[in-house]
Design a protein around this motif. Sequence first.
Motif, mmCIF file in Angstrom:
data_model
loop_
_atom_site.group_PDB
_atom_site.id
_atom_site.type_symbol
_atom_site.label_atom_id
_atom_site.label_comp_id
_atom_site.label_asym_id
_atom_site.label_seq_id
_atom_site.Cartn_x
_atom_site.Cartn_y
_atom_site.Cartn_z
ATOM 1 N N ASP A 79 0.859 -1.194 0.000
ATOM 2 C CA ASP A 79 0.000 0.000 0.000
ATOM 3 C C ASP A 79 0.893 1.242 0.000
ATOM 4 N N SER A 80 1.629 1.425 -1.102
ATOM 5 C CA SER A 80 2.670 2.449 -1.152
ATOM 6 C C SER A 80 2.128 3.857 -1.338
ATOM 7 N N HIS A 81 1.005 4.018 -2.028
ATOM 8 C CA HIS A 81 0.472 5.350 -2.310
ATOM 9 C C HIS A 81 -0.972 5.223 -2.762
ATOM 10 N N ALA A 82 -1.666 6.340 -2.778
ATOM 11 C CA ALA A 82 -3.031 6.394 -3.304
ATOM 12 C C ALA A 82 -3.014 7.117 -4.640
ATOM 13 N N GLY A 83 -4.102 6.979 -5.378
ATOM 14 C CA GLY A 83 -4.165 7.684 -6.651
ATOM 15 C C GLY A 83 -4.664 6.786 -7.761
ATOM 16 N N PRO A 84 -4.785 7.331 -8.956
ATOM 17 C CA PRO A 84 -5.356 6.574 -10.075
ATOM 18 C C PRO A 84 -4.352 5.701 -10.811
ATOM 19 N N VAL A 85 -3.121 5.604 -10.295
ATOM 20 C CA VAL A 85 -2.074 4.855 -10.985
ATOM 21 C C VAL A 85 -1.453 3.846 -10.034
ATOM 22 N N ARG A 86 -1.299 2.618 -10.507
ATOM 23 C CA ARG A 86 -0.643 1.569 -9.753
ATOM 24 C C ARG A 86 0.690 1.236 -10.414
ATOM 25 N N ILE A 87 1.681 0.925 -9.614
ATOM 26 C CA ILE A 87 2.981 0.518 -10.133
ATOM 27 C C ILE A 87 3.057 -1.003 -10.122
ATOM 28 N N ASP A 88 3.302 -1.579 -11.277
ATOM 29 C CA ASP A 88 3.464 -3.027 -11.395
ATOM 30 C C ASP A 88 4.923 -3.359 -11.671
ATOM 31 N N SER A 156 -2.723 21.589 -25.108
ATOM 32 C CA SER A 156 -3.066 20.207 -24.741
ATOM 33 C C SER A 156 -1.917 19.556 -23.967
ATOM 34 N N MET A 157 -0.684 19.835 -24.440
ATOM 35 C CA MET A 157 0.479 19.306 -23.726
ATOM 36 C C MET A 157 0.569 19.884 -22.319
ATOM 37 N N LEU A 158 0.245 21.175 -22.190
ATOM 38 C CA LEU A 158 0.253 21.796 -20.866
ATOM 39 C C LEU A 158 -0.789 21.166 -19.948
ATOM 40 N N ALA A 159 -1.976 20.864 -20.503
ATOM 41 C CA ALA A 159 -3.017 20.209 -19.710
ATOM 42 C C ALA A 159 -2.553 18.831 -19.243
ATOM 43 N N ALA A 160 -1.890 18.087 -20.149
ATOM 44 C CA ALA A 160 -1.384 16.769 -19.779
ATOM 45 C C ALA A 160 -0.313 16.880 -18.697
ATOM 46 N N PHE A 161 0.552 17.881 -18.830
ATOM 47 C CA PHE A 161 1.613 18.079 -17.838
ATOM 48 C C PHE A 161 1.016 18.366 -16.457
ATOM 49 N N ASN A 162 -0.003 19.226 -16.435
ATOM 50 C CA ASN A 162 -0.657 19.531 -15.162
ATOM 51 C C ASN A 162 -1.320 18.293 -14.566
ATOM 52 N N GLY A 163 -1.916 17.446 -15.428
ATOM 53 C CA GLY A 163 -2.503 16.196 -14.945
ATOM 54 C C GLY A 163 -1.454 15.276 -14.340
ATOM 55 N N LEU A 164 -0.298 15.157 -15.031
ATOM 56 C CA LEU A 164 0.800 14.352 -14.500
ATOM 57 C C LEU A 164 1.289 14.916 -13.172
ATOM 58 N N LEU A 165 1.363 16.243 -13.098
ATOM 59 C CA LEU A 165 1.817 16.879 -11.869
ATOM 60 C C LEU A 165 0.859 16.602 -10.714
ATOM 61 N N ALA A 166 -0.450 16.628 -11.007
ATOM 62 C CA ALA A 166 -1.444 16.347 -9.966
ATOM 63 C C ALA A 166 -1.320 14.912 -9.462
ATOM 64 N N VAL A 167 -1.133 13.958 -10.404
ATOM 65 C CA VAL A 167 -0.972 12.562 -10.014
ATOM 66 C C VAL A 167 0.285 12.390 -9.172
ATOM 67 N N VAL A 169 1.853 14.695 -7.344
ATOM 68 C CA VAL A 169 1.692 15.317 -6.033
ATOM 69 C C VAL A 169 0.838 14.437 -5.121
ATOM 70 N N LEU A 170 -0.252 13.870 -5.675
ATOM 71 C CA LEU A 170 -1.104 12.985 -4.880
ATOM 72 C C LEU A 170 -0.324 11.772 -4.399
ATOM 73 N N GLY A 171 0.489 11.184 -5.302
ATOM 74 C CA GLY A 171 1.301 10.044 -4.902
ATOM 75 C C GLY A 171 2.314 10.403 -3.828
ATOM 76 N N ALA A 172 2.937 11.604 -3.960
ATOM 77 C CA ALA A 172 3.937 12.027 -2.983
ATOM 78 C C ALA A 172 3.299 12.310 -1.624
ATOM 79 N N VAL A 173 2.127 12.957 -1.631
ATOM 80 C CA VAL A 173 1.457 13.296 -0.375
ATOM 81 C C VAL A 173 0.992 12.045 0.365
ATOM 82 N N THR A 174 0.511 11.049 -0.396
ATOM 83 C CA THR A 174 -0.023 9.830 0.222
ATOM 84 C C THR A 174 1.013 8.725 0.321
ATOM 85 N N PHE A 175 2.252 9.003 -0.065
ATOM 86 C CA PHE A 175 3.288 7.969 -0.032
ATOM 87 C C PHE A 175 3.448 7.420 1.381
ATOM 88 N N ASN A 176 3.463 6.099 1.483
ATOM 89 C CA ASN A 176 3.523 5.419 2.770
ATOM 90 C C ASN A 176 4.804 4.595 2.844
#
Length: 513
Positions: A79-88, A156-167, A169-176
């Motif tokens: 249970d390393s982090h929360a968010g819409p992405v899982r690391i396999d 569009s690239m800027l929107a994608a970058f912001n989405g990646l940044l949000a993911v 940040v969420l992973g870093a904040v919830t990192f366990n």
Amino acid sequence: MLTRAKSEILRFTGMRRVRLPARIGAIIAVGLMAGWLGMLYGGNAKTDIGPADVTFSLRPSLSGGTVIDIPPLGTLRLDSHAGPVRIDAQVTRIRPEPARKLIEDPAAVDHLSQTVGADIRHGFIVMIAKAVAAALLCAGLAGFVVFRTWKRSLWSMLAAFNGLLAVGVLGAVTFNPQSVAEPRFTGILASAPQVVGDAKSIVSRFGAYRAQLAQLIGNVSRLYDVTSTLPTYEPDPTTIRVLHVSDIHLNPVAWSVIRQVTKQFNVQMVIDTGDLTDHGSSAEEKFANDISKIKVPYVFIRGNHDSGDTEASVRRQKNAVVLDNQVKDVAGLRIFGIGDPRFTPDKTTRGDDVDAREMLAIGQGAAAQMVASHDAPDVVLVHDPAEGQAFDGTAPLVLSGHMHRRSTRLLPSGTRLFIQGSTGGAGMRGLEHEEPTPFEMSVLYFNRTSHRLQGWDDIRLGGLGLTSAQIERTLEPKPDRPIAPSPAQTPSGTPLPPSVSPAAPSSEAGRPR
């Protein structure tokens, strides 16, 4: 004419104002969707970790986390982090020659542990870099194809970058970081159905079944140790390892597994919280002889399926320590144990049962006597958790069984009540339900100085006829928390309540017998 032109200009300006938010929303949607797909497509990397080839990849997930797949042995989940992405991470190949050297040379394991971290970091960085590059590239191309302008492609690239940044940040904040110390391993033998057979032939295949389970737990626990932070195999002067078992119910398979776990985890003591047998008969006394094959102290209390003869047969084993309303020092821990006051070996004797309230009352009397004698144990052993609740505040830990389902909780005064599942798969009762009752036991880790529980490994094996295994680690959140006895538990010389007269069957749903 001027008025008409003016109205046309106003209408055109209004339309542009209406369309602008929609246009911005479309750009953001295209950028995020294309960036998401690009991230998943490009987010992968291959790297060498010791003798294994490992592939890292990103996968969509509702809960995040990390999954390490090691075919055909099983899967490790963190249970390393929360968010819409899982690391396999998947082991795709084991190179035979480096693996052979690793097995033959114990020093190579130490060298491997020093390099694994760097290998994992390298693979992870490469995966993230490829994911970001692929996400931005896909977002830019999608923006250009949809909107036909490079300017909107860049947006569009800027929107994608912001989405990646949000993911990120969420992973870093919830990192366990503690997730590495609390992994869950699930494994299965690929040839289990052919090797073990179905439930009808299990009796004739007991020897093969016992060997399979013992070998399985050995393989799984060695693999599981890769992510361990608690000392598991190497002797450590600061840790006392205790194996907690319960409700073996005359199942000989349990002995093979107990011996394997005791050896594999360098256990210094086994604690059995009762129901070693099914009927407590003289014919079952020889079942206790296997206790002597376990090369560490075996602490035992009587369960409601164990008779006085059962207790005597255990007491005859040279490494056995039988407790019945007394305290003893064993392997560095001070342990109080009390046998179950009932003897209810089968359904025909349910009239001799007592309910949870009466068991609590019996436990309160025993707890008061223990406190009055000024014996302050590190661990209290009871069979029924209803009786165990009465010891809240008198010791940091109470171990019990009886329910055939493992669970644990903190009681109001700070005592942890630990209920073990059935280490014998509930015996033949384990086949009464749709799914066989699993074999369960736990390795408990105590600090040798404070005698407090630091964490535990819950081990779960498939029930009769199954050869799956799962190990899950839990760390005690506050191992040195204060334990405050309630007024009812202060020394008062309260005698143990008299033996309870036969009562109606307990109303507790699903209560084992």
